[in-house]
Write a protein that holds these residues in place. Structure first.
Motif, PDB file in Angstrom:
ATOM      1  N   ARG A   1      21.149 -80.232   0.732  1.00  0.00           N
ATOM      2  CA  ARG A   1      19.916 -79.431   0.741  1.00  0.00           C
ATOM      3  C   ARG A   1      19.001 -79.837  -0.411  1.00  0.00           C
ATOM      4  N   LEU A   2      19.599 -80.082  -1.569  1.00  0.00           N
ATOM      5  CA  LEU A   2      18.816 -80.524  -2.715  1.00  0.00           C
ATOM      6  C   LEU A   2      18.166 -81.870  -2.426  1.00  0.00           C
ATOM      7  N   ASP A   3      18.932 -82.794  -1.857  1.00  0.00           N
ATOM      8  CA  ASP A   3      18.399 -84.128  -1.569  1.00  0.00           C
ATOM      9  C   ASP A   3      17.226 -84.063  -0.587  1.00  0.00           C
ATOM     10  N   LEU A   4      17.325 -83.202   0.407  1.00  0.00           N
ATOM     11  CA  LEU A   4      16.248 -83.086   1.381  1.00  0.00           C
ATOM     12  C   LEU A   4      15.014 -82.413   0.777  1.00  0.00           C
ATOM     13  N   SER A   5      15.237 -81.449  -0.121  1.00  0.00           N
ATOM     14  CA  SER A   5      14.097 -80.792  -0.769  1.00  0.00           C
ATOM     15  C   SER A   5      13.391 -81.756  -1.721  1.00  0.00           C
ATOM     16  N   VAL A   6      14.174 -82.606  -2.413  1.00  0.00           N
ATOM     17  CA  VAL A   6      13.589 -83.621  -3.297  1.00  0.00           C
ATOM     18  C   VAL A   6      12.775 -84.620  -2.475  1.00  0.00           C
ATOM     19  N   HIS A   7      13.306 -85.000  -1.322  1.00  0.00           N
ATOM     20  CA  HIS A   7      12.599 -85.930  -0.442  1.00  0.00           C
ATOM     21  C   HIS A   7      11.280 -85.318   0.029  1.00  0.00           C
ATOM     22  N   SER A   8      11.320 -84.056   0.439  1.00  0.00           N
ATOM     23  CA  SER A   8      10.104 -83.382   0.910  1.00  0.00           C
ATOM     24  C   SER A   8       9.072 -83.263  -0.200  1.00  0.00           C
ATOM     25  N   ALA A   9       9.536 -82.907  -1.403  1.00  0.00           N
ATOM     26  CA  ALA A   9       8.622 -82.762  -2.537  1.00  0.00           C
ATOM     27  C   ALA A   9       7.985 -84.097  -2.907  1.00  0.00           C
ATOM     28  N   HIS A  10       8.781 -85.162  -2.814  1.00  0.00           N
ATOM     29  CA  HIS A  10       8.259 -86.497  -3.132  1.00  0.00           C
ATOM     30  C   HIS A  10       7.111 -86.861  -2.205  1.00  0.00           C
ATOM     31  N   TRP A  11       7.299 -86.663  -0.911  1.00  0.00           N
ATOM     32  CA  TRP A  11       6.276 -87.068   0.048  1.00  0.00           C
ATOM     33  C   TRP A  11       5.114 -86.095   0.120  1.00  0.00           C
ATOM     34  N   ALA A  12       5.324 -84.857  -0.320  1.00  0.00           N
ATOM     35  CA  ALA A  12       4.227 -83.895  -0.345  1.00  0.00           C
ATOM     36  C   ALA A  12       3.126 -84.340  -1.301  1.00  0.00           C
ATOM     37  N   ARG A  13       3.490 -85.119  -2.299  1.00  0.00           N
ATOM     38  CA  ARG A  13       2.502 -85.597  -3.278  1.00  0.00           C
ATOM     39  C   ARG A  13       1.488 -86.543  -2.655  1.00  0.00           C
ATOM     40  N   TYR A  14       1.851 -87.162  -1.544  1.00  0.00           N
ATOM     41  CA  TYR A  14       1.004 -88.184  -0.942  1.00  0.00           C
ATOM     42  C   TYR A  14       0.269 -87.689   0.308  1.00  0.00           C
ATOM     43  N   GLU A  15       0.422 -86.415   0.616  1.00  0.00           N
ATOM     44  CA  GLU A  15      -0.259 -85.888   1.801  1.00  0.00           C
ATOM     45  C   GLU A  15      -1.765 -85.869   1.561  1.00  0.00           C
ATOM     46  N   SER A  16      -2.504 -86.588   2.403  1.00  0.00           N
ATOM     47  CA  SER A  16      -3.947 -86.692   2.259  1.00  0.00           C
ATOM     48  C   SER A  16      -4.502 -87.324   3.524  1.00  0.00           C
ATOM     49  N   PRO A  17      -5.828 -87.335   3.680  1.00  0.00           N
ATOM     50  CA  PRO A  17      -6.428 -88.028   4.830  1.00  0.00           C
ATOM     51  C   PRO A  17      -6.068 -89.511   4.862  1.00  0.00           C
ATOM     52  N   VAL A  18      -5.829 -90.116   3.697  1.00  0.00           N
ATOM     53  CA  VAL A  18      -5.445 -91.526   3.647  1.00  0.00           C
ATOM     54  C   VAL A  18      -4.116 -91.731   4.361  1.00  0.00           C
ATOM     55  N   GLN A  19      -3.152 -90.832   4.100  1.00  0.00           N
ATOM     56  CA  GLN A  19      -1.852 -90.943   4.759  1.00  0.00           C
ATOM     57  C   GLN A  19      -1.990 -90.717   6.259  1.00  0.00           C
ATOM     58  N   ASP A  20      -2.886 -89.798   6.645  1.00  0.00           N
ATOM     59  CA  ASP A  20      -3.112 -89.560   8.070  1.00  0.00           C
ATOM     60  C   ASP A  20      -3.627 -90.823   8.752  1.00  0.00           C
ATOM     61  N   VAL A  21      -4.546 -91.527   8.075  1.00  0.00           N
ATOM     62  CA  VAL A  21      -5.088 -92.769   8.634  1.00  0.00           C
ATOM     63  C   VAL A  21      -3.992 -93.829   8.724  1.00  0.00           C
ATOM     64  N   GLY A  22      -3.200 -93.956   7.647  1.00  0.00           N
ATOM     65  CA  GLY A  22      -2.115 -94.928   7.640  1.00  0.00           C
ATOM     66  C   GLY A  22      -1.108 -94.664   8.745  1.00  0.00           C
ATOM     67  N   THR A  23      -0.770 -93.385   8.940  1.00  0.00           N
ATOM     68  CA  THR A  23       0.179 -93.017   9.993  1.00  0.00           C
ATOM     69  C   THR A  23      -0.403 -93.307  11.373  1.00  0.00           C
ATOM     70  N   ALA A  24      -1.709 -93.034  11.542  1.00  0.00           N
ATOM     71  CA  ALA A  24      -2.361 -93.284  12.833  1.00  0.00           C
ATOM     72  C   ALA A  24      -2.367 -94.775  13.162  1.00  0.00           C
ATOM     73  N   ILE A  25      -2.629 -95.614  12.162  1.00  0.00           N
ATOM     74  CA  ILE A  25      -2.632 -97.066  12.378  1.00  0.00           C
ATOM     75  C   ILE A  25      -1.229 -97.547  12.719  1.00  0.00           C
ATOM     76  N   ASN A  26      -0.238 -97.058  11.962  1.00  0.00           N
ATOM     77  CA  ASN A  26       1.151 -97.435  12.221  1.00  0.00           C
ATOM     78  C   ASN A  26       1.579 -96.986  13.612  1.00  0.00           C
ATOM     79  N   ASP A  27       1.162 -95.771  13.992  1.00  0.00           N
ATOM     80  CA  ASP A  27       1.491 -95.232  15.303  1.00  0.00           C
ATOM     81  C   ASP A  27       0.889 -96.092  16.407  1.00  0.00           C
ATOM     82  N   ALA A  28      -0.385 -96.494  16.211  1.00  0.00           N
ATOM     83  CA  ALA A  28      -1.058 -97.323  17.219  1.00  0.00           C
ATOM     84  C   ALA A  28      -0.378 -98.687  17.352  1.00  0.00           C
ATOM     85  N   TYR A  29       0.038 -99.256  16.207  1.00  0.00           N
ATOM     86  CA  TYR A  29       0.728-100.552  16.246  1.00  0.00           C
ATOM     87  C   TYR A  29       2.046-100.442  17.014  1.00  0.00           C
ATOM     88  N   ILE A  30       2.820 -99.404  16.713  1.00  0.00           N
ATOM     89  CA  ILE A  30       4.121 -99.247  17.367  1.00  0.00           C
ATOM     90  C   ILE A  30       3.941 -99.050  18.870  1.00  0.00           C
TER      91      ILE A  30
END
Length: 261
Positions: A222-251
């Motif tokens: 549980r600690l490891d998963l919460s640390v993982h979530s907290a780590h990625w929460a720092r990068y949540e932004s429109p930039v990440q949304d764009v990056g995910t959309a591009i990656n999604d389109a490529y896949i």
């Protein structure tokens, strides 16, 4: 001016076409290969929610078995050593796996995943943990990630170097390689990431079953998963949304209709 523009456009299209052809010849052909399940002789069918629940329960028990033995810092977070140490452990896992299933043998060029030391934070802002660059035949892994997930990511990108194209198949190959490793860190990473995938799936299909199974997860995981979530929460932004959309389109463009999911 028009002639110069036409020449420049023609040159650009030629370069892009050459790069696309090189991609297809060096890596794109792997998306046309028979499915990994077929090559392994596994049955592919629609599974029931109860079967998904049983798989999640099995993985939870494996995670709970391994989590207390995973090396940790004083604050309880995972401490898996250097990138090179993790890569060596994953290599051993693939060697053990290929001894049983030659399909997963080492690439003829002996490629080793490279840490993206200069671009890791940028990759995180784009929501990317690793990429396979076919033009130079390099699996590249972001080091800006939590230790609990890094070995599995290394194993995933290394699966691409073994000629496996689809993302879901690379996830499965990574799980097999991590499971075959003799190193507890690697085994734990593979089991934990696989648990997350099945947990997310069961959550979508049956919240009640998910709640029942997930209640049994040990405190270390549980600690490891919460640390993982907290780590990625720092990068949540429109930039990440764009990056995910591009990656999604490529896949999706490579014939994988589920995209990043």
């Amino acid at each position: 001016g028009r002639r110069g523009f036409a020449r420049a456009l023609s040159a650009l299209l030629t370069v892009l076409s050459a790069l696309l052809l090189a991609f297809q010849l060096l890596f794109g052909v792997h998306y046309q290969a028979p499915p990994l399940a077929q090559q392994l002789g596994l049955e592919m069918r629609e599974y029931s929610v109860n079967e998904l629940k049983a798989t999640m329960q099995w993985l939870l028990e494996r995670v709970n078995e391994l989590a207390p033995s995973a090396p940790r810092r004083d604050d309880g977070t995972c401490d898996f050593g250097s990138f090179d140490e993790m890569t060596a452990a994953v290599r051993q896992g693939y060697e053990a796996l290929s001894a049983k299933i030659p399909l997963f043998g080492t690439p003829t060029s002996g490629l080793t995943p490279k840490p993206a030391r200069l671009f890791s934070v940028g990759m995180s802002y784009l929501g990317i943990t690793g990429i396979y660059f076919p033009l130079t035949a390099e699996p590249i892994v972001s080091i800006d990630n939590v230790d609990s997930h890094l070995p599995s990511t290394i194993a995933h990108e290394w699966a691409h170097a073994r000629g496996i194209g689809p993302e879901a198949e690379c996830n499965f190959a990574a799980f097999l390689a991590c499971s075959a490793a003799s190193d507890t860190r690697t085994q734990y990473s593979g089991a934990l990431v696989a648990y997350v995938y099945t947990s997310n799936a069961l959550y979508r299909y049956s919240y009640e079953d998910w709640e029942e199974v997930s209640a049994g997860l040990c405190k270390q995981a549980r600690l490891d998963l919460s640390v993982h979530s907290a780590h990625w929460a720092r990068y949540e932004s429109p930039v990440q949304d764009v990056g995910t959309a591009i990656n999604d389109a490529y896949i999706r463009a490579t014939g994988q209709p589920d995209g990043v999911r």
